[in-house]
Enzyme design. Sequence first.
Site, PDB file in Angstrom:
ATOM      1  N   HIS A 149       0.841  -1.197   0.000  1.00  0.00           N
ATOM      2  CA  HIS A 149       0.000   0.000   0.000  1.00  0.00           C
ATOM      3  C   HIS A 149       0.876   1.247   0.000  1.00  0.00           C
ATOM      4  CE1 HIS A 149      -2.372  -3.290   1.696  1.00  0.00           C
ATOM      5  NE2 HIS A 149      -3.456  -2.639   1.326  1.00  0.00           N
ATOM      6  N   ASP A 170      -9.512   6.745   7.600  1.00  0.00           N
ATOM      7  CA  ASP A 170     -10.969   6.642   7.496  1.00  0.00           C
ATOM      8  C   ASP A 170     -11.476   5.255   7.877  1.00  0.00           C
ATOM      9  OD1 ASP A 170     -11.578   9.287   6.501  1.00  0.00           O
ATOM     10  OD2 ASP A 170     -10.691   8.677   4.596  1.00  0.00           O
ATOM     11  N   HIS A 177      -4.095   3.161  -3.531  1.00  0.00           N
ATOM     12  CA  HIS A 177      -4.285   2.651  -2.172  1.00  0.00           C
ATOM     13  C   HIS A 177      -3.542   1.338  -1.939  1.00  0.00           C
ATOM     14  CE1 HIS A 177      -6.326   1.631   1.629  1.00  0.00           C
ATOM     15  NE2 HIS A 177      -6.347   0.399   1.143  1.00  0.00           N
ATOM     16  N   GLU A 226     -17.654  -4.866  24.735  1.00  0.00           N
ATOM     17  CA  GLU A 226     -16.788  -6.037  24.828  1.00  0.00           C
ATOM     18  C   GLU A 226     -15.575  -5.956  23.894  1.00  0.00           C
ATOM     19  OE1 GLU A 226     -20.871  -7.187  26.181  1.00  0.00           O
ATOM     20  OE2 GLU A 226     -20.086  -6.224  24.352  1.00  0.00           O
ATOM     21  N   HIS A 243     -28.430 -16.205  25.171  1.00  0.00           N
ATOM     22  CA  HIS A 243     -27.353 -16.018  26.136  1.00  0.00           C
ATOM     23  C   HIS A 243     -26.625 -17.317  26.474  1.00  0.00           C
ATOM     24  CE1 HIS A 243     -29.074 -12.094  26.518  1.00  0.00           C
ATOM     25  NE2 HIS A 243     -28.340 -11.769  27.562  1.00  0.00           N
TER      26      HIS A 243
END
Length: 661
Positions: free
Chosen positions: A27, A156, A262, A413, A475
């Site tokens: 890159h 970004d 890029h 988390e 859960h």
Amino acid sequence: MSVSPSQRANAVRFLAIDAVQKANSGHPGAPMGMADMAEVLWNEFLSHNPANPQWSNRDRFVLSNGHASMMLYALLHLTGYDLPLDELKHFRQFHSKTPGHPEFRYTPGVETTTGPLGQGIANAIGMALGEKMMAAQFNRPGFEVVDHYTYTVLGDGCMMEGISHEVCSLAGTWKLNKLIALYDDNGISIDGHVEKWFGDDTPKRFEAYGWHVIRNVDGHNPNEIRAALETARKQKERPTLVCCKTVIGKGSPNKAGTHDVHGAPLGADEIAATRVALDWHHPAFEVPADIRASWDAKARGAQREGAWATLFAAYKKAHPELAAEFERRVAGNLPSGFEKRSVDAIRAAQDKAENIATRVGSQRALNAFGPELPELIGGSADLTPSNNTFWSGSHDFAPETPAGNYVRYGVREFGMCAIMNGISLYGGLIPYAGTFLMFSDYARNALRMAALMKLRNIYVFTHDSIGLGEDGPTHQPVEQISSLRLIPNLDVWRPCDVPETLVAWQQALLRKDGPAVLALSRQNLPVIPRNGEQLQAIAKGGYVLVDCDGTPDIVLIATGSEIAIAVEAAKVMKNNSVRVVSMPCADAFGRQPQNYRDAVLPPNCKALAIEAGVSNGWYQYADAVIGLDSFGESAPAGQLFEHFGFTAAHIASKAEAMLKK
């Protein structure tokens, strides 16, 4: 004639351009666009010593947009780290010190492994938090032995990833004023111009988090960058975001400002045109001597570390015990005699035989081990009362109480676990934190990064099975334990009672080369009788818990809450020779010598594994499995265990059927 900032920046640009071209992979655009920002930061502000990348009071630099790795490698090479030019010429090649994305422990001067976007800024926040905590714990009037900044560059992509919202909100709440982030606002990502999918008002967003924001800085103007950094360093209560407007692929006549630059080499013709455009008339990988000399930071680094060493020597005389503790912790060593004292605590837990949930047993471990481990930094994702991660010596961290050792992460988390990585990387601290095992999925990539970087993190994941009952399948973790075991270098412990839980904690703390998951029950579990030899064997990850006379007809292998059921099943099978093996950590068991593993699991003996989770991972050890290859149900735990076949009678029946075949 003196070397100009743009000449120094061009050295970074062309080392990146040439390395990507030679590798035919990489890159180049981001290094070209960020080179001016990096030049000002590394030459005028960053306090570091290339001769000692581990100097404890260095500024930390995190490249959050890790695909721009060649910029970092160029900076490390030019400033004097042990990264020769040949390593840059072997960018992205097998066993080079310049992998495709920066990797901690691989390249001198790389502070963290980055690449998965958003986690670098999270790591930087963890490092800034570590600096704030260590300064509060060790600094004394006249002796600021912990006093430095954490800098990060992000793009970004990092801003778009959800984790950036989680962690940057916390950084503002925590008032991490020595954190400075430079935002490479070039408006381009892989798919093109980002305004089509990224329309956030980023400065307003960070102001809402409580950050100090410096807007509209020309990322190619050294004077504006310098002024912004000087302003940022004066902040006393807020982290700073410096919004730098840049051009991706700066200097490329035909590709600058486009996504074409890029993630692909510029190509020979465009590189030649770029050399002309930037007045850089030097062959590939060649940096003129005067420009190279202007980058060299070795003398400046030695002087800065030397001044700190003088301060620390005086600190050592004035506060010898604190200095010794600082040195111990920065070295990553546990207190002398810790292992022996932990063994005593494990024996005491066996003798006490409390029939409690292993999540409560985990809190018992913290109360036993915590008083002599001031480096422990706890926390939870808004589940402290359920995870039992707060122990008698816990004190909340807050901007007003920076010496606290317990972090309230809120419902974050992923952010929590990525910040833990930064805390661990910072040094002198061992982070642990909790959530429900089910929600480890939110944090998965941060756990993987901890394992990849060999960090000593401890994850307290409670409510480990259908045993949590009425909360139901949303859960109840089914695949989580098995899938966590698939992550290389991550030890997954699922203890069956309090003694095994204390051993899991002990082993997680003793291990220096990787993280550990503690999967713990909500429901109470009985303590299984053991002798001294069996207590010692827990640390091996798998051991004979209940044995028979002679060679067993069948081995029952189980973990966690299913152990007690397997023990009862062995009693039901009174006409057969049955061995019960507890395997709280298959990862640790797999590291044992083959002769030990064969002694526990005889090669020619049938084996039945029992675990309230998906079954496929157990076939490496067992001929058959009683598992849970479906989602759970909402009902009391006892009813669910019976419904899904986790009963002594069903286990015995299955085992007896296996013996008849």
